[in-house]
Design an enzyme around this catalytic site. Structure first.
Site, mmCIF file in Angstrom:
data_model
loop_
_atom_site.group_PDB
_atom_site.id
_atom_site.type_symbol
_atom_site.label_atom_id
_atom_site.label_comp_id
_atom_site.label_asym_id
_atom_site.label_seq_id
_atom_site.Cartn_x
_atom_site.Cartn_y
_atom_site.Cartn_z
ATOM 1 N N ASP A 43 3.209 61.006 -0.509
ATOM 2 C CA ASP A 43 2.559 59.855 -1.126
ATOM 3 C C ASP A 43 1.704 60.359 -2.289
ATOM 4 O OD1 ASP A 43 1.762 56.881 -0.811
ATOM 5 O OD2 ASP A 43 -0.174 57.914 -0.973
ATOM 6 N N HIS A 56 1.060 51.628 -17.340
ATOM 7 C CA HIS A 56 2.201 51.861 -16.447
ATOM 8 C C HIS A 56 3.187 52.873 -17.003
ATOM 9 C CE1 HIS A 56 1.356 49.022 -13.213
ATOM 10 N NE2 HIS A 56 0.734 48.333 -14.148
ATOM 11 N N ASP A 86 5.255 54.720 -4.860
ATOM 12 C CA ASP A 86 4.664 56.052 -5.022
ATOM 13 C C ASP A 86 4.960 56.940 -3.826
ATOM 14 O OD1 ASP A 86 3.042 54.850 -3.129
ATOM 15 O OD2 ASP A 86 1.158 55.392 -4.097
#
Length: 159
Positions: A43, A56, A86
């Site tokens: 993660d 972004h 993610d």
């Protein structure tokens, strides 16, 4: 068409659907032949903060760069996939716990020391990784749940 259905558009890695199909096959192989496979969940730390601070596009560049780091640091028999925004997953074959933990430390080091610059600003990448080995009676859901719990424990511990 098949590639587009099975791969993440941004990173080019296998997507969640393809990964789950591959994981099902690995679990069956491990249970039938006694092979040893570890499932790692990764993660990315603070992707939302990077998206908010730098846009972004910066987040996408970070994810693409991370995908390259992961691809470059696994063997041909292993697999890496992007399974969520993610979140990444890796399947590592025929390693014991010490070797898996060593691989995780190596990956974390490579991620933290990545030189990623966007519009003149250095972007720091961090990640938490947890893992679980395929067990003799595992299902995809059970194995993924254990790896996910281990990843969250790693994140909580700051590892």
């Amino acid at each position: 068409m098949e590639r587009r259905a099975n791969h993440d558009v941004l990173t080019g890695l296998p997507n969640r659907r393809y990964f789950i199909e591959s994981l099902e096959k690995r679990i069956m192989r491990c249970q039938r032949y006694g092979d040893n496979t570890a499932l790692l969940f990764l993660d990315v730390d603070d992707l939302k903060l990077i998206n908010d601070a730098h846009g972004h596009v910066a987040g996408d560049i970070l994810l693409t760069h991370l995908a390259e780091i992961l691809k470059e640091n696994i063997r041909g028999c292993d697999m890496v996939a992007r399974i969520g925004g993610d979140e990444f997953a890796l399947l590592l074959d025929n390693l014991d716990a010490d070797q898996v933990e060593s691989k995780i430390l190596s990956l974390i080091d490579r991620i933290k020391t990545a030189n990623l610059v966007h519009e003149g600003q250095a972007l720091k990448i961090g990640a938490a990784i947890g893992y679980s080995f395929v067990g003799p009676t595992d299902t995809v859901a059970a194995l993924m749940s254990r790896a996910d719990e281990a990843m969250y424990q790693s994140k909580k511990d700051g590892a």
